[in-house]
Motif scaffolding. Structure first.
Motif, short mmCIF file in Angstrom:
data_model
loop_
_atom_site.label_atom_id
_atom_site.label_comp_id
_atom_site.label_asym_id
_atom_site.label_seq_id
_atom_site.Cartn_x
_atom_site.Cartn_y
_atom_site.Cartn_z
N ALA A 163 0.83 -1.21 0.00
CA ALA A 163 0.00 0.00 0.00
C ALA A 163 0.86 1.26 0.00
N CYS A 164 2.06 1.18 -0.54
CA CYS A 164 3.00 2.31 -0.44
C CYS A 164 2.51 3.53 -1.23
N PRO A 165 2.26 4.67 -0.55
CA PRO A 165 1.80 5.85 -1.28
C PRO A 165 2.92 6.51 -2.10
N LEU A 166 4.16 6.09 -1.85
CA LEU A 166 5.29 6.72 -2.55
C LEU A 166 5.77 5.88 -3.72
N LYS A 167 5.00 4.82 -4.06
CA LYS A 167 5.41 3.88 -5.11
C LYS A 167 5.79 4.62 -6.41
N GLU A 168 4.88 5.47 -6.89
CA GLU A 168 5.12 6.15 -8.17
C GLU A 168 6.36 7.04 -8.09
N LYS A 169 6.51 7.72 -6.95
CA LYS A 169 7.65 8.64 -6.81
C LYS A 169 8.96 7.86 -6.84
N ILE A 170 9.02 6.77 -6.06
CA ILE A 170 10.27 6.00 -6.00
C ILE A 170 10.58 5.38 -7.37
N GLU A 171 9.55 4.82 -8.01
CA GLU A 171 9.75 4.23 -9.34
C GLU A 171 10.24 5.29 -10.34
N GLY A 172 9.60 6.45 -10.30
CA GLY A 172 9.95 7.54 -11.22
C GLY A 172 11.39 8.00 -10.99
N ASP A 173 11.78 8.15 -9.72
CA ASP A 173 13.14 8.59 -9.40
C ASP A 173 14.16 7.54 -9.86
N ALA A 174 13.82 6.25 -9.67
CA ALA A 174 14.74 5.17 -10.06
C ALA A 174 14.91 5.17 -11.58
N ARG A 175 13.79 5.33 -12.26
CA ARG A 175 13.82 5.34 -13.73
C ARG A 175 14.71 6.50 -14.23
N ALA A 176 14.51 7.68 -13.63
CA ALA A 176 15.29 8.85 -14.06
C ALA A 176 16.77 8.63 -13.79
N ALA A 177 17.09 8.03 -12.62
CA ALA A 177 18.50 7.82 -12.28
C ALA A 177 19.16 6.86 -13.27
N LEU A 178 18.41 5.82 -13.66
CA LEU A 178 18.99 4.83 -14.59
C LEU A 178 19.09 5.40 -16.01
N GLN A 179 18.10 6.20 -16.36
CA GLN A 179 18.12 6.78 -17.71
C GLN A 179 19.33 7.70 -17.92
N ALA A 180 19.86 8.22 -16.81
CA ALA A 180 21.01 9.13 -16.91
C ALA A 180 22.31 8.38 -17.17
N ILE A 181 22.30 7.05 -17.07
CA ILE A 181 23.53 6.28 -17.36
C ILE A 181 23.74 6.29 -18.89
N PRO A 182 24.93 6.67 -19.33
CA PRO A 182 25.15 6.70 -20.78
C PRO A 182 24.88 5.34 -21.41
N GLY A 183 24.12 5.33 -22.47
CA GLY A 183 23.82 4.08 -23.17
C GLY A 183 22.53 3.42 -22.71
N ALA A 184 21.92 3.91 -21.63
CA ALA A 184 20.68 3.29 -21.14
C ALA A 184 19.54 3.61 -22.10
N GLU A 185 18.81 2.58 -22.49
CA GLU A 185 17.72 2.80 -23.45
C GLU A 185 16.36 2.42 -22.87
N GLU A 186 16.31 1.26 -22.26
CA GLU A 186 15.00 0.78 -21.81
C GLU A 186 15.10 0.34 -20.35
N ILE A 187 14.22 0.87 -19.51
CA ILE A 187 14.27 0.54 -18.08
C ILE A 187 13.02 -0.27 -17.72
N THR A 188 13.23 -1.43 -17.09
CA THR A 188 12.08 -2.21 -16.64
C THR A 188 12.16 -2.39 -15.13
N ILE A 189 11.09 -1.99 -14.45
CA ILE A 189 11.08 -2.16 -12.99
C ILE A 189 9.94 -3.10 -12.62
#
Ligand SMILES: Nc1ncnc2c1ncn2[C@@H]1O[C@H](COP(=O)(O)OP(=O)(O)OP(=O)(O)O)[C@@H](O)[C@H]1O
Ligand SMILES: [Mg+2]
Length: 360
Positions: A54-80
């Motif tokens: 029931a985590c109310p921060l689910k979207e925020k944490i997922e979004g932050d993780a996605r953004a952090a991974l997307q910043a890695i050079p060469g990252a194209e597709e992120i699956t969580i």
């Protein structure tokens, strides 16, 4: 990808360790929420294990993780892939085998909606994916079975243990199953004490994330027994907005503090009435007192529930609004409170309060 370097596990871990859980003030890697990292060229996948479904921060944490991974050079597709594992309090013995958290719902004053909140909270947590039980600790005035629609349950025993009733995915035990209907239950302190202890130790609850305990009104024997006989993960105080109820809310707060039970927060019930089809809100008992009390006492405010005839009908017919009409705004208010409760439990479990820490 041609010419760019391969993405490494270390890069992924480093990127994810910049993602903070805003309430636990730690990053998701140190919190042990990251596993199964897979890298395939520009594709990165990992598993994120939240501390509650029931985590109310689910979207925020997922979004932050996605953004952090997307910043890695060469990252194209992120699956969580996200799942959840409710954790028991740090280094603390569980009071009931298989039950992660026991949560008491109380109020200083009678009739403010403890049972209504307990039942709807249980259903809402279950809808969010948690395994939930409901213990009716109101031994002399047990109302949970009617509100959960299990009043005709004939209790069964298995291996010398009581098998709980079950409806809407909620396991429930109540004194109402053990006495003839319409028979008044007139018991003194020691008998109440024994009944509550039995419901804690002799019931086959199975595996539960949350056991919600609906308390009788006041700050008497049942409250004392609960706090002494078991390790409560936290308490919720239900109040209505008017001054007298708030005064009793303060007493509930003092009681939990005295017993070193973490206070998860206040719920203000019957906050306002909004006729169907109208945008007008009538504040019959006043409004905002619960929020102010929470602020003044420095404890979380979990949310407000309107006065809604559908809530009363749901209770009377044993089909809680959170089950019968989950998209209804009042049901959504309960759902929101359920998320806040689950979240507060995660916060208290991973960061023990000074009281809990010094008790060790
Ligand atoms: N938000 C609400 N809107 C409409 N009716 C409500 C609401 N909350 C509670 N009620 C109704 O008010 C009555 C009292 O509620 P409930 O039994 O949950 O209170 P309680 O605090 O558990 O009472 P007691 O102290 O006797 O255990 C019930 O008939 C219930 O259906
Ligand atoms: Mg009640």
């Amino acid at each position: 990808m041609f010419g760019s370097k391969k993405i490494t596990q270390k890069q992924v871990e480093e990127a994810l360790s910049t993602v903070m859980d805003p309430d636990l003030h730690k990053d998701i890697v140190s919190l042990g929420m990251v596993s199964e990292i897979k890298i395939d060229g520009g594709k990165i996948a990992f598993k994120l294990t939240l501390t509650t479904p029931a985590c109310p921060l689910k979207e925020k944490i997922e979004g932050d993780a996605r953004a952090a991974l997307q910043a890695i050079p060469g990252a194209e597709e992120i699956t969580i892939e996200t799942d959840a594992q409710v954790r028991a309090p740090l280094n603390e013995k569980k009071s009931i085998e298989g039950v992660q958290h026991i949560i008491a719902v109380t109020s200083g004053k009678g009739g403010v909606g403890k049972t209504t909140v307990s039942v709807n909270l249980a259903v809402a947590l279950s809808r969010l994916g948690a395994k939930v039980g409901l213990l009716d600790a109101d031994i002399t005035g047990p109302n949970c079975p009617v509100m959960l629609g299990v009043q005709d349950y004939e209790p069964l025993g298995k291996n010398n243990r009581i098998v709980p009733a079950e409806n809407y995915g909620i396991k429930c035990v109540s004194m109402a199953f053990f006495v003839a209907k319409d028979t008044p239950i007139i018991w003194r302190g020691p008998m109440l004490d024994r009944a509550i202890k039995q419901f804690l130790s002799d019931v086959d609850w199975g595996e539960l994330d949350y056991l919600i305990v609906d308390m009788p009104p006041g700050t008497g024997d049942a409250q004392l027994t609960m706090a002494q006989a078991t390790k409560l993960s936290g308490g919720i105080i239900v109040t209505t907005p008017q001054e007298v109820a708030l005064l009793d809310g303060r007493r509930g707060l003092a009681m939990f503090n005295q017993m070193s039970v973490p206070i998860l927060g206040f719920v203000e019930n019957m906050s306002y009435f909004q006729p169907e089809g109208s945008s007008e809100q009538y504040e019959i008992f006043g409004r905002g007192g619960g929020k102010k009390l929470a602020l003044d006492s420095n404890v979380p405010f979990l949310g407000e529930i309107p006065l809604d005839p559908k809530v009363r009908v749901g209770g009377d017919i044993g089909d809680p609004i959170t089950n019968s009409d989950p998209e209804n705004p009042t049901a959504l208010a309960f759902l929101d409170i359920a998320k806040q409760v689950a979240h507060q439990i995660s916060v208290h479990s991973l960061m023990p309060t000074p009281a809990a820490a010094s008790a060790k």
